[in-house]
Design a protein around this motif. Structure first.
Motif, PDB file in Angstrom:
ATOM      1  N   ILE A   1       0.988  -0.926  -0.190  1.00 53.56           N
ATOM      2  CA  ILE A   1       0.341   0.392   0.067  1.00 53.56           C
ATOM      3  C   ILE A   1       0.868   1.655  -0.077  1.00 53.56           C
ATOM      4  O   ILE A   1       1.997   1.311   0.453  1.00 53.56           O
ATOM      5  N   SER A   2       0.016   2.246  -0.354  1.00 53.09           N
ATOM      6  CA  SER A   2       1.129   3.615  -0.623  1.00 53.09           C
ATOM      7  C   SER A   2       1.175   4.145   0.795  1.00 53.09           C
ATOM      8  O   SER A   2       0.384   4.207   1.870  1.00 53.09           O
ATOM      9  N   ASN A   3       2.331   5.016   1.458  1.00 52.64           N
ATOM     10  CA  ASN A   3       2.423   5.200   2.488  1.00 52.64           C
ATOM     11  C   ASN A   3       1.666   6.851   2.617  1.00 52.64           C
ATOM     12  O   ASN A   3       2.599   7.335   2.371  1.00 52.64           O
TER      13      ASN A   3
ATOM     14  N   SER B   1      -7.436   4.822   5.131  1.00 55.20           N
ATOM     15  CA  SER B   1      -8.469   5.382   4.860  1.00 55.20           C
ATOM     16  C   SER B   1      -8.232   6.147   3.502  1.00 55.20           C
ATOM     17  O   SER B   1      -8.789   5.956   2.921  1.00 55.20           O
ATOM     18  N   GLY B   2      -6.927   6.299   3.399  1.00 55.51           N
ATOM     19  CA  GLY B   2      -6.600   7.594   2.864  1.00 55.51           C
ATOM     20  C   GLY B   2      -5.082   7.061   1.734  1.00 55.51           C
ATOM     21  O   GLY B   2      -4.753   7.456   0.812  1.00 55.51           O
ATOM     22  N   SER B   3      -5.070   5.181   1.768  1.00 57.70           N
ATOM     23  CA  SER B   3      -3.620   4.844   0.958  1.00 57.70           C
ATOM     24  C   SER B   3      -4.858   3.771  -0.011  1.00 57.70           C
ATOM     25  O   SER B   3      -5.795   3.860   0.238  1.00 57.70           O
TER      26      SER B   3
ATOM     27  N   SER C   1      -1.217   9.728   7.061  1.00 52.04           N
ATOM     28  CA  SER C   1      -2.163   9.226   8.274  1.00 52.04           C
ATOM     29  C   SER C   1      -0.984   7.538   8.864  1.00 52.04           C
ATOM     30  O   SER C   1      -0.629   7.955   9.867  1.00 52.04           O
ATOM     31  N   ILE C   2       0.022   7.032   8.005  1.00 50.75           N
ATOM     32  CA  ILE C   2       0.084   5.726   8.279  1.00 50.75           C
ATOM     33  C   ILE C   2       1.459   6.381   8.622  1.00 50.75           C
ATOM     34  O   ILE C   2       2.219   5.611   9.689  1.00 50.75           O
TER      35      ILE C   2
END
Length: 209
Positions: free
Chosen positions: A17-19, A78-80, A22-23
């Motif tokens: 997944i993209s970083n 949720s944003g990745s 939030s992550i």
């Protein structure tokens, strides 16, 4: 969704997944959490600087963190976006490469013949003995001539020399040789006629161009 051709810097398999912010914020806070295992803290610190991270590692860090300080899992991702790696191009076997080269050469020859078909004169006359049928017919004709010559010579010498076996055989051999000479002469005549027809046809085509 994001499509990436490069593998993640983190040597891991599975979902990537993209970083996002939030992550990355969660990873930085996890790297400073003293209650988290040292190995997980080091992993969190390393992943925080990457653009794409393995979901499995993020999940392990999230499970190892205290429920009171870790964010909601759904809100965390949720944003990745998913990152897919492009498969390596399939290598062609040597047999396939050789076959493709043959097909390419054949296509080039066909294309060349198509380009020059209106330039080169067409040969309407066929070569003598170009088919199996012609060769077989010529062979049978030679055998028949030789047999006929031997038979005629044998019977002629048998009548002339009072049924002498030796002279009859000699007459048969002489007739066989004469038959071969006749067949050779006929072959030369046919070949000459064919060459003359071919020359006349070629000259006529040149005049018509």
């Amino acid at each position: 969704m994001v499509s990436e051709s490069d593998n993640p810097e983190q040597n891991s398999s599975g979902l990537i997944i993209s970083n996002d912010d939030s992550i990355r914020s969660f990873l930085l806070s996890a790297s400073e959490d003293v209650q988290l295992l040292r190995e997980l803290r080091e992993t969190a610190l390393n992943l925080s600087s990457l653009n794409k991270v393995p979901y499995k590692s993020i999940r392990q860090i999230w499970v190892g963190s205290l429920p009171s300080i870790r964010p909601d899992l759904f809100r965390l991702f949720s944003g990745s976006e998913f990152v897919f790696t492009s498969p390596k191009p399939r290598e062609k076997s040597e047999e396939l490469k050789a076959r493709l080269r043959q097909l390419a050469e054949r296509a080039e020859r066909d294309e060349y013949r198509e380009l020059v078909k209106d330039i080169l004169p067409k040969s309407s006359a066929t070569e003598p003995f170009s088919s199996y049928k012609d060769q077989l017919g010529f062979g049978l004709h030679v055998v028949l001539i030789m047999f006929t010559g031997y038979l005629v010579g044998y019977l002629a010498f048998r009548a002339l020399f009072n049924h002498s076996t030796a002279m009859s055989a000699a007459g048969g051999i002489l007739g066989l040789v004469c038959g071969m000479l006749v067949e050779t002469l006929l072959f030369i005549i046919r070949s000459s006629n064919h060459d003359n027809k071919s020359s006349a046809t070629a000259s006529k085509q040149k005049k018509n161009q």
